[in-house]
Enzyme design. Structure first.
Site, short mmCIF file in Angstrom:
data_model
loop_
_atom_site.label_atom_id
_atom_site.label_comp_id
_atom_site.label_asym_id
_atom_site.label_seq_id
_atom_site.Cartn_x
_atom_site.Cartn_y
_atom_site.Cartn_z
N GLY A 14 0.84 -1.21 0.00
CA GLY A 14 0.00 0.00 0.00
C GLY A 14 0.87 1.25 0.00
O GLY A 14 1.84 1.33 0.76
N ARG A 75 1.16 -5.29 -5.28
CA ARG A 75 1.29 -6.47 -4.41
C ARG A 75 1.55 -7.63 -5.36
O ARG A 75 0.76 -7.86 -6.27
CB ARG A 75 0.00 -6.68 -3.60
CG ARG A 75 -0.37 -5.47 -2.72
CD ARG A 75 -1.53 -5.80 -1.80
NE ARG A 75 -2.20 -4.59 -1.30
CZ ARG A 75 -1.86 -3.94 -0.19
NH1 ARG A 75 -0.84 -4.35 0.53
NH2 ARG A 75 -2.55 -2.88 0.21
N ASP A 106 4.78 -4.68 6.12
CA ASP A 106 5.32 -5.99 6.53
C ASP A 106 5.44 -7.00 5.39
O ASP A 106 6.37 -7.81 5.38
CB ASP A 106 4.58 -6.57 7.73
CG ASP A 106 3.09 -6.69 7.50
OD1 ASP A 106 2.61 -6.23 6.43
OD2 ASP A 106 2.40 -7.25 8.36
N THR A 129 3.81 2.97 5.63
CA THR A 129 2.40 2.56 5.67
C THR A 129 1.66 3.51 6.58
O THR A 129 2.18 3.89 7.64
CB THR A 129 2.20 1.12 6.17
OG1 THR A 129 0.82 0.94 6.53
CG2 THR A 129 3.04 0.77 7.39
N ASP A 131 -0.69 2.80 8.40
CA ASP A 131 -1.24 2.08 9.56
C ASP A 131 -0.39 2.18 10.83
O ASP A 131 -0.88 1.89 11.92
CB ASP A 131 -1.44 0.59 9.22
CG ASP A 131 -2.56 0.38 8.22
OD1 ASP A 131 -3.32 1.33 7.99
OD2 ASP A 131 -2.67 -0.73 7.67
N ASP A 133 1.82 0.19 11.91
CA ASP A 133 1.71 -1.10 12.60
C ASP A 133 2.98 -1.94 12.51
O ASP A 133 2.92 -3.16 12.59
CB ASP A 133 0.53 -1.89 12.00
CG ASP A 133 0.68 -2.13 10.51
OD1 ASP A 133 1.59 -1.55 9.90
OD2 ASP A 133 -0.11 -2.92 9.95
N ARG A 175 -6.57 -2.09 9.15
CA ARG A 175 -7.09 -3.46 9.14
C ARG A 175 -6.81 -4.15 10.47
O ARG A 175 -7.66 -4.80 11.03
CB ARG A 175 -6.45 -4.24 7.99
CG ARG A 175 -7.29 -5.35 7.48
CD ARG A 175 -6.78 -5.93 6.19
NE ARG A 175 -5.48 -5.45 5.76
CZ ARG A 175 -5.11 -5.37 4.50
NH1 ARG A 175 -5.93 -5.73 3.56
NH2 ARG A 175 -3.90 -4.97 4.17
O1 F6P Z 1 -2.03 0.89 3.72
C1 F6P Z 1 -2.62 0.10 4.70
C2 F6P Z 1 -4.06 -0.04 4.41
O2 F6P Z 1 -4.49 1.26 4.23
C3 F6P Z 1 -4.98 -0.74 5.39
O3 F6P Z 1 -5.36 0.01 6.50
C4 F6P Z 1 -6.13 -1.14 4.52
O4 F6P Z 1 -6.88 -2.16 5.03
C5 F6P Z 1 -5.41 -1.55 3.27
O5 F6P Z 1 -4.24 -0.76 3.22
C6 F6P Z 1 -6.19 -1.45 2.02
O6 F6P Z 1 -5.33 -1.44 0.94
P1 F6P Z 1 -5.68 -1.89 -0.53
O7 F6P Z 1 -7.06 -1.41 -0.79
O8 F6P Z 1 -4.67 -1.21 -1.36
O9 F6P Z 1 -5.57 -3.36 -0.59
#
Ligand code: F6P
Length: 327
Positions: A14, A75, A106, A129, A131, A133, A175
Site C-alpha cells: 500500500g 502487491r 510488513d 504505511t 497504519d 503497525d 485493518r
Molecule cells: O495501507 C494500509 C491499508 O491502508 C490498510 O489500513 C487497509 O486495510 C489496506 O491498506 C487497504 O489497501 P488496498 O485497498 O490497497 O488493498
C-alpha cells in the site's frame, strides 16, 4: 562485507505519503556517496518484469511534496514463489544492482528478508504505511499525514453533524491497527472510538451515546477502525439504530482518501532521515534490517526481529485520555 556500488530502490504494498520523499533521499544520498541508483517500478513485480529506470538528482526533483509513489506500487504474488524470486534476481544482477532499499509494510519486509537471505543481497527496509503497525519504529511514513487528513475530515463532518444534531459513524483505515482511529479520534474530539486492539462491546457504546445525549451534545462522532471486531461502520450504525431508534444516524467511510495527499512536514523530514540512514547503513555493511525512529533518534532493527515481534502501538495514557475527553 560486500562493496556496494549500485543501489536498487523500490516501493511496494500500500502506498503512503512520504514514500517519494524517501526515494528522493535514497537517490541523493547515494549519488553524494558516489554510488549509482536504479529505480524499480511496481516493487517486486517490476523486479520480475525487468521494469527499471536509472535515477539521478533530477529524476527526483520536486517529488518531496507529492503523495503516492513515483515508482508505483504493487502487491506481487509471483515473488512469493522461488521461481519468481529467481527471475527477479537475474534481472537485478543484469542491471548490476548489488544492494536494495525497500520501502513498504510488513509484506514488503517479508519479501526483502527472504530475497536477501536466498541471494545474499544486502537490503535495508524503510517502513512506509499509514497504519503505523510495524515493529522497530515509533512512526511509519504516512501515518502523520493520514492522521491530519482524517482530522480534517472529522472537522468537516462535525460542521454538518452539529447543524442537524446527528450522530455520525466514521470508518477509518487500519485493518489490524487502531493507531489512526485513536489519534485522529482524540484530535477530532470523537465521542467514542472503536479499535481492533481494545474490545468495546456494543452495549458499552450504546451506554456512552446515551450518556452523551444526557449532556445535550449537539452532535456525536463515533470513529471506527476498519478492523474493529464489531464490524464496519455500517454494521455498528445499524445495530445502534435498532436500540436507539430516535437518533438521526449517518455513516461516512473515509476509505482511500486517507492514503493520498501531500506528506506532512513530519513525514517529509522523517522520510529524508530514513532514506539517508538506509544508504549509509548499506555502505557500512549493514544488511537485512529496518530503519526506524525511536524518540528522536533514527535506529536500525534486524529484519528477523522486526518481523517476529509485535508492538502495542497505542499509547495507554491516550486511551485513558480519550475516555475522559469524550464525556
Ligand atoms: O495501507 C494500509 C491499508 O491502508 C490498510 O489500513 C487497509 O486495510 C489496506 O491498506 C487497504 O489497501 P488496498 O485497498 O490497497 O488493498
Amino acid at each position: 562485507m560486500k562493496n556496494v556500488t549500485k543501489i536498487g530502490v523500490f516501493t511496494s504494498g500500500g502506498d503512503a505519503p512520504g514514500m517519494n520523499a524517501a526515494i528522493r533521499a535514497v537517490v541523493r544520498t547515494a549519488i553524494y556517496e558516489n554510488l549509482e541508483v536504479v529505480g524499480i517500478y511496481r516493487g517486486y513485480q517490476g523486479m520480475i518484469d525487468g521494469d527499471f529506470i536509472p535515477m539521478n538528482r533530477r529524476t527526483v526533483s520536486s517529488i518531496i511534496q507529492k503523495g503516492g509513489t513515483v515508482l508505483k506500487s504493487a502487491r506481487c504474488l509471483e515473488f512469493r514463489t522461488p521461481e519468481g524470486r529467481k527471475i527477479a534476481y537475474e534481472n537485478i544482477k543484469a542491471q548490476g544492482i548489488d544492494a536494495l532499499v525497500a520501502i513498504g509494510g510488513d509484506g514488503t519486509f517479508t519479501g526483502a528478508k527472504l530475497f536477501s537471505e536466498e541471494y545474499d543481497i544486502p537490503v535495508m527496509c524503510i517502513p512506509g504505511t499509514i497504519d503505523n503497525d510495524l515493529y522497530g519504529s515509533d512512526y511509519t511514513l504516512g501515518y502523520d499525514t493520514a492522521n491530519n487528513t482524517v482530522i480534517e475530515a472529522i472537522d468537516k463532518i462535525r460542521d454538518t453533524a452539529s447543524s442537524h444534531s446527528r450522530v455520525f459513524f466514521v470508518e477509518v483505515m487500519g485493518r489490524d491497527s487502531g493507531c489512526i482511529a485513536l489519534n485522529a479520534g482524540v484530535g477530532g474530539g470523537a465521542e467514542s472510538i472503536l479499535l481492533p486492539e481494545v474490545e468495546t462491546g456494543l452495549e458499552e457504546l450504546i451506554q456512552e451515546l446515551e450518556l452523551a445525549e444526557t449532556r445535550e451534545k449537539s452532535s456525536m462522532i463515533v470513529i471506527i477502525a476498519e478492523g474493529d471486531q464489531n464490524g464496519g461502520a455500517y454494521e455498528v450504525a445499524k445495530k445502534v439504530k435498532e436500540k436507539l431508534t430516535h437518533l438521526d444516524i449517518k455513516v461516512s467511510i473515509l476509505g482511500h482518501l486517507q492514503r493520498g495527499g501531500a506528506p506532512s512536514s513530519f513525514d517529509r523530514v522523517l522520510a529524508t532521515r530514513m532514506g539517508y540512514k538506509a544508504v549509509h547503513e548499506l555502505i557500512n555493511g549493514n544488511s537485512c534490517a529496518t530503519v526506524g525512529m525511536r524518540g528522536t533518534t533514527i535506529i536500525t532493527t534486524p529484519l528477523a526481529e522486526a518481523l517476529s515481534k509485535k508492538e502495542f502501538k497505542l499509547d495507554e495514557e491516550l486511551l485513558e485520555i480519550a475516555n475522559i475527553m469524550n464525556k
